[in-house]
Design an enzyme around this catalytic site. Structure first.
Site, PDB file in Angstrom:
ATOM      1  CB  SER A 194      -8.979  -1.297   4.185  1.00 14.84           C
ATOM      2  OG  SER A 194      -9.380  -2.499   3.595  1.00 14.84           O
ATOM      3  CD  GLU A 247      -5.650   1.253   2.337  1.00 18.71           C
ATOM      4  OE1 GLU A 247      -5.213   0.235   2.891  1.00 18.71           O
ATOM      5  OE2 GLU A 247      -6.492   1.233   1.416  1.00 18.71           O
ATOM      6  NE  ARG A 301      -3.989  -2.082   0.686  1.00 20.42           N
ATOM      7  CZ  ARG A 301      -3.936  -3.322   0.191  1.00 20.42           C
ATOM      8  NH1 ARG A 301      -3.008  -3.634  -0.695  1.00 20.42           N
ATOM      9  NH2 ARG A 301      -4.836  -4.203   0.539  1.00 20.42           N
TER      10      ARG A 301
HETATM   11  P1  FAD Z   1      -8.615   9.213  -5.110  1.00 14.51           P
HETATM   12  O1  FAD Z   1      -9.266   8.794  -3.854  1.00 14.51           O
HETATM   13  O2  FAD Z   1      -9.302  10.214  -5.946  1.00 14.51           O
HETATM   14  O3  FAD Z   1      -7.139   9.737  -4.783  1.00 14.51           O
HETATM   15  C1  FAD Z   1      -6.307   8.999  -3.937  1.00 14.51           C
HETATM   16  C2  FAD Z   1      -4.946   9.717  -3.852  1.00 14.51           C
HETATM   17  O4  FAD Z   1      -4.305   9.651  -5.115  1.00 14.51           O
HETATM   18  C3  FAD Z   1      -5.065  11.190  -3.518  1.00 14.51           C
HETATM   19  O5  FAD Z   1      -3.947  11.536  -2.716  1.00 14.51           O
HETATM   20  C4  FAD Z   1      -4.978  11.881  -4.863  1.00 14.51           C
HETATM   21  O6  FAD Z   1      -4.452  13.204  -4.758  1.00 14.51           O
HETATM   22  C5  FAD Z   1      -4.036  10.962  -5.620  1.00 14.51           C
HETATM   23  N1  FAD Z   1      -4.281  10.888  -7.063  1.00 14.51           N
HETATM   24  C6  FAD Z   1      -5.430  10.541  -7.685  1.00 14.51           C
HETATM   25  N2  FAD Z   1      -5.246  10.526  -9.011  1.00 14.51           N
HETATM   26  C7  FAD Z   1      -3.964  10.876  -9.241  1.00 14.51           C
HETATM   27  C8  FAD Z   1      -3.178  11.049 -10.422  1.00 14.51           C
HETATM   28  N3  FAD Z   1      -3.671  10.841 -11.646  1.00 14.51           N
HETATM   29  N4  FAD Z   1      -1.885  11.451 -10.279  1.00 14.51           N
HETATM   30  C9  FAD Z   1      -1.346  11.671  -9.045  1.00 14.51           C
HETATM   31  N5  FAD Z   1      -2.052  11.519  -7.906  1.00 14.51           N
HETATM   32  C10 FAD Z   1      -3.340  11.126  -8.007  1.00 14.51           C
HETATM   33  N6  FAD Z   1      -7.696  -0.190  -2.366  1.00 14.51           N
HETATM   34  C11 FAD Z   1      -6.901  -1.276  -2.527  1.00 14.51           C
HETATM   35  O7  FAD Z   1      -5.669  -1.146  -2.636  1.00 14.51           O
HETATM   36  N7  FAD Z   1      -7.428  -2.541  -2.566  1.00 14.51           N
HETATM   37  C12 FAD Z   1      -8.752  -2.767  -2.465  1.00 14.51           C
HETATM   38  O8  FAD Z   1      -9.182  -3.915  -2.522  1.00 14.51           O
HETATM   39  C13 FAD Z   1      -9.613  -1.651  -2.271  1.00 14.51           C
HETATM   40  N8  FAD Z   1     -10.948  -1.828  -2.108  1.00 14.51           N
HETATM   41  C14 FAD Z   1     -11.752  -0.758  -1.896  1.00 14.51           C
HETATM   42  C15 FAD Z   1     -13.129  -0.966  -1.712  1.00 14.51           C
HETATM   43  C16 FAD Z   1     -13.984   0.100  -1.497  1.00 14.51           C
HETATM   44  C17 FAD Z   1     -15.459  -0.145  -1.297  1.00 14.51           C
HETATM   45  C18 FAD Z   1     -13.471   1.420  -1.487  1.00 14.51           C
HETATM   46  C19 FAD Z   1     -14.383   2.595  -1.309  1.00 14.51           C
HETATM   47  C20 FAD Z   1     -12.107   1.652  -1.651  1.00 14.51           C
HETATM   48  C21 FAD Z   1     -11.231   0.555  -1.854  1.00 14.51           C
HETATM   49  N9  FAD Z   1      -9.842   0.733  -2.036  1.00 14.51           N
HETATM   50  C22 FAD Z   1      -9.032  -0.352  -2.227  1.00 14.51           C
HETATM   51  C23 FAD Z   1      -9.247   2.079  -1.992  1.00 14.51           C
HETATM   52  C24 FAD Z   1      -9.322   2.828  -3.363  1.00 14.51           C
HETATM   53  O9  FAD Z   1     -10.322   2.303  -4.176  1.00 14.51           O
HETATM   54  C25 FAD Z   1      -8.009   2.761  -4.111  1.00 14.51           C
HETATM   55  O10 FAD Z   1      -6.960   3.297  -3.338  1.00 14.51           O
HETATM   56  C26 FAD Z   1      -8.065   3.524  -5.449  1.00 14.51           C
HETATM   57  O11 FAD Z   1      -6.885   3.304  -6.192  1.00 14.51           O
HETATM   58  C27 FAD Z   1      -8.262   5.028  -5.287  1.00 14.51           C
HETATM   59  O12 FAD Z   1      -8.509   5.568  -6.561  1.00 14.51           O
HETATM   60  P2  FAD Z   1      -9.228   6.960  -6.766  1.00 14.51           P
HETATM   61  O13 FAD Z   1      -9.195   7.276  -8.206  1.00 14.51           O
HETATM   62  O14 FAD Z   1     -10.569   6.933  -6.139  1.00 14.51           O
HETATM   63  O15 FAD Z   1      -8.252   7.919  -5.971  1.00 14.51           O
HETATM   64  P1  NAP Z   2      -9.843 -11.140   4.294  1.00 14.81           P
HETATM   65  O1  NAP Z   2      -9.856 -12.061   3.132  1.00 14.81           O
HETATM   66  O2  NAP Z   2     -10.915 -11.218   5.334  1.00 14.81           O
HETATM   67  O3  NAP Z   2      -8.445 -11.218   5.026  1.00 14.81           O
HETATM   68  C1  NAP Z   2      -8.143 -10.389   6.144  1.00 14.81           C
HETATM   69  C2  NAP Z   2      -6.743  -9.858   5.996  1.00 14.81           C
HETATM   70  O4  NAP Z   2      -5.829 -10.935   6.088  1.00 14.81           O
HETATM   71  C3  NAP Z   2      -6.577  -9.211   4.667  1.00 14.81           C
HETATM   72  O5  NAP Z   2      -6.546  -7.846   4.870  1.00 14.81           O
HETATM   73  C4  NAP Z   2      -5.308  -9.803   4.096  1.00 14.81           C
HETATM   74  O6  NAP Z   2      -4.247  -8.877   3.969  1.00 14.81           O
HETATM   75  C5  NAP Z   2      -4.883 -10.868   5.037  1.00 14.81           C
HETATM   76  N1  NAP Z   2      -4.837 -12.174   4.316  1.00 14.81           N
HETATM   77  C6  NAP Z   2      -5.855 -13.010   4.053  1.00 14.81           C
HETATM   78  N2  NAP Z   2      -5.410 -14.122   3.423  1.00 14.81           N
HETATM   79  C7  NAP Z   2      -4.090 -13.950   3.269  1.00 14.81           C
HETATM   80  C8  NAP Z   2      -3.060 -14.744   2.709  1.00 14.81           C
HETATM   81  N3  NAP Z   2      -3.316 -15.953   2.162  1.00 14.81           N
HETATM   82  N4  NAP Z   2      -1.799 -14.271   2.736  1.00 14.81           N
HETATM   83  C9  NAP Z   2      -1.528 -13.086   3.266  1.00 14.81           C
HETATM   84  N5  NAP Z   2      -2.455 -12.274   3.812  1.00 14.81           N
HETATM   85  C10 NAP Z   2      -3.717 -12.714   3.826  1.00 14.81           C
HETATM   86  O7  NAP Z   2      -9.795  -9.614   3.748  1.00 14.81           O
HETATM   87  P2  NAP Z   2     -10.948  -8.710   3.165  1.00 14.81           P
HETATM   88  O8  NAP Z   2     -11.074  -7.528   4.030  1.00 14.81           O
HETATM   89  O9  NAP Z   2     -12.151  -9.495   2.792  1.00 14.81           O
HETATM   90  O10 NAP Z   2     -10.279  -8.188   1.816  1.00 14.81           O
HETATM   91  C11 NAP Z   2      -9.955  -9.074   0.773  1.00 14.81           C
HETATM   92  C12 NAP Z   2      -8.847  -8.481  -0.053  1.00 14.81           C
HETATM   93  O11 NAP Z   2      -9.265  -7.231  -0.645  1.00 14.81           O
HETATM   94  C13 NAP Z   2      -7.600  -8.140   0.763  1.00 14.81           C
HETATM   95  O12 NAP Z   2      -6.469  -8.378  -0.024  1.00 14.81           O
HETATM   96  C14 NAP Z   2      -7.745  -6.684   1.065  1.00 14.81           C
HETATM   97  O13 NAP Z   2      -6.502  -6.032   1.225  1.00 14.81           O
HETATM   98  C15 NAP Z   2      -8.469  -6.172  -0.173  1.00 14.81           C
HETATM   99  N6  NAP Z   2      -9.307  -5.017   0.167  1.00 14.81           N
HETATM  100  C16 NAP Z   2      -8.688  -3.819   0.319  1.00 14.81           C
HETATM  101  C17 NAP Z   2      -9.430  -2.713   0.632  1.00 14.81           C
HETATM  102  C18 NAP Z   2      -8.768  -1.360   0.743  1.00 14.81           C
HETATM  103  O14 NAP Z   2      -9.454  -0.356   0.795  1.00 14.81           O
HETATM  104  N7  NAP Z   2      -7.472  -1.293   0.765  1.00 14.81           N
HETATM  105  C19 NAP Z   2     -10.799  -2.803   0.808  1.00 14.81           C
HETATM  106  C20 NAP Z   2     -11.384  -4.056   0.674  1.00 14.81           C
HETATM  107  C21 NAP Z   2     -10.630  -5.164   0.352  1.00 14.81           C
HETATM  108  P3  NAP Z   2      -4.008  -7.936   2.678  1.00 14.81           P
HETATM  109  O15 NAP Z   2      -4.915  -6.798   2.848  1.00 14.81           O
HETATM  110  O16 NAP Z   2      -2.576  -7.557   2.870  1.00 14.81           O
HETATM  111  O17 NAP Z   2      -4.264  -8.710   1.446  1.00 14.81           O
END
Ligand code: FAD
Ligand code: NAP
Length: 339
Positions: free
Chosen positions: A239, A335, A166
């Site tokens: 998250s 995050e 991340r």
């Molecule tokens: P924004 O929220 O608009 O911006 C995020 C940051 O990036 C800000 O600092 C902004 O200034 C910067 N930014 C945006 N665009 C640019 C650009 N073109 N150049 C430079 N900087 C820029 N994230 C995960 O990693 N894994 C997941 O599984 C995941 N699941 C999610 C589920 C839900 C329901 C939600 C709401 C969010 C989730 N996220 C997840 C977080 C999010 O979707 C990601 O981080 C996504 O990449 C953000 O994209 P955005 O376009 O909405 O960025």
């Molecule tokens: P989950 O499957 O309930 O698992 C809980 C956590 O344990 C996850 O966050 C994941 O870490 C870790 N995990 C599970 N299995 C793993 C494995 N085999 N090896 C290493 N780490 C493991 O998680 P969840 O909340 O439903 O999300 C599923 C996936 O979507 C995850 O990868 C999560 O990161 C991603 N997600 C991200 C966001 C976001 O906003 N960043 C939102 C929703 C879902 P990791 O997160 O490091 O994978």
């Protein structure tokens, strides 16, 4: 001037938390020229420029005294195809999930585990988006960014982005790099990653033994839809905390106290704890204070029931952080990007 700059625009529709703050100025960029025009406009007004994509990783805590530029550039192209490996480039404003679906429709695999993540292509490198055992660094083939300090374009290789869990160079050099387009190395021959969590099990439940990348994408979409609140219905930014990396010593101590601790040893010797498990164990799941709350199914997701302010969400987050630190000696890091 082609850029349409509007004063005092509510950002409620432009952040997935649905927080109602105002941008002093707001515009959408449909081209590189728009981006340059917006930077010049903001400089002339002596205002900073804040670039956003889908607003799905933002916590907006006040009115934004800036020109907020929403990336709305479009375009997906295949740059190279040798029959096995494919190099695909997408503009920053392309919506992420439709882009993933487009790659799957072409028969290109690599992005299937990253299905249904909200946001844009341009923001994906910011925190090296990841899910279900894949991060974009695994398929990343380069990006082009505008250096806001010099006005020059720069191509970044995988190594130069400093991708980590991340995290990336772009998160640390905030406000310097404006990502214009991103390139991905995809494959016509699938190398599926199914070993994570419930993916394999979901495929088995569906009677699928020889999964295709599209099967994996559909399985992940169905798992995610069950667990995660849809921001269109209930405001959230996914998250809210990163999964903390702790020492083996602390992980072992916690495991003695909590035999059901969810912990994943990392290659570097640290142990990743599931932040959602810690928050759930501490009793926060389903907690609500006014319109700020912790989701009832997924403790890692903070939600806005309607009229919560960014400061209320932030204050709830801090209460959770203090509690987790006291109970488990673990520091949780936020995050979403806070403004
Ligand atoms: P924004 O929220 O608009 O911006 C995020 C940051 O990036 C800000 O600092 C902004 O200034 C910067 N930014 C945006 N665009 C640019 C650009 N073109 N150049 C430079 N900087 C820029 N994230 C995960 O990693 N894994 C997941 O599984 C995941 N699941 C999610 C589920 C839900 C329901 C939600 C709401 C969010 C989730 N996220 C997840 C977080 C999010 O979707 C990601 O981080 C996504 O990449 C953000 O994209 P955005 O376009 O909405 O960025
Ligand atoms: P989950 O499957 O309930 O698992 C809980 C956590 O344990 C996850 O966050 C994941 O870490 C870790 N995990 C599970 N299995 C793993 C494995 N085999 N090896 C290493 N780490 C493991 O998680 P969840 O909340 O439903 O999300 C599923 C996936 O979507 C995850 O990868 C999560 O990161 C991603 N997600 C991200 C966001 C976001 O906003 N960043 C939102 C929703 C879902 P990791 O997160 O490091 O994978």
């Amino acid at each position: 001037m082609s850029l349409d700059v509007q004063p005092q625009v509510s950002l409620k529709a432009f952040n997935s938390f649905g927080i109602d703050v105002r941008a002093q100025l707001f515009a959408e960029a449909h081209s590189d020229a728009d981006v340059r025009e917006a930077l010049a406009y903001a400089a002339a007004q002596q205002l900073p420029l804040l670039v956003i994509g889908g607003g799905s990783n933002l916590l907006l805590t006040q009115d934004i005294a800036a020109l907020v530029l929403r990336m709305a550039t479009r375009g997906i192209r295949v740059l190279h195809d040798d029959g096995q490996q494919v190099l695909v480039e997408a503009e920053a404003g392309e919506a992420w999930h439709p882009f993933v679906l487009w790659t799957l429709e072409q028969g290109f695999s690599g992005l299937e585990n990253l299905s249904l993540i909200p946001g844009t292509v341009g923001a994906a490198p910011m925190q090296n988006i990841g899910a279900y055992g894949v991060e974009i660094k695994d398929v990343f083939a380069g990006l082009t960014a505008l250096d806001r300090q010099t006005g020059e374009l720069r191509d970044f290789s995988l190594q130069e982005c400093n991708f980590a869990y991340r995290d990336s160079l772009f998160k640390h050099e905030v406000g310097r790099w404006l990502i214009l387009r991103v390139r991905f190395a995809l494959n016509r021959v699938a190398h599926l990653k199914l070993g994570y969590g419930p993916v394999q099990q979901r495929l088995a439940e569906q009677g699928i033994t020889q999964a295709t990348p599209s099967d994996v994408s559909r399985a992940i979409c169905s798992i995610r839809s069950e667990k995660l609140p849809d921001p269109a219905v209930l405001g959230n930014a996914g998250s809210f905390f990163k999964n903390p990396l702790v020492s083996q010593v602390l992980a072992a101590q916690l495991q003695l106290q909590y035999p059901d601790l969810v912990a994943y040893p990392q290659a570097d010797g640290q142990v990743k704890l599931a932040a959602g498990w810690l928050i759930d164990k501490a009793g926060w799941k389903g907690f609500r204070d006014g319109d700020a709350g912790v989701h009832r199914l997924q403790a890692l997701v903070l939600v806005n029931y309607g009229a919560a302010t960014g400061l209320e969400i932030s204050s709830l987050a801090q209460r959770i952080q203090r509690d987790i630190a006291e109970r488990f000696q673990v520091d949780l890091e936020m995050e979403p990007n806070r403004y």
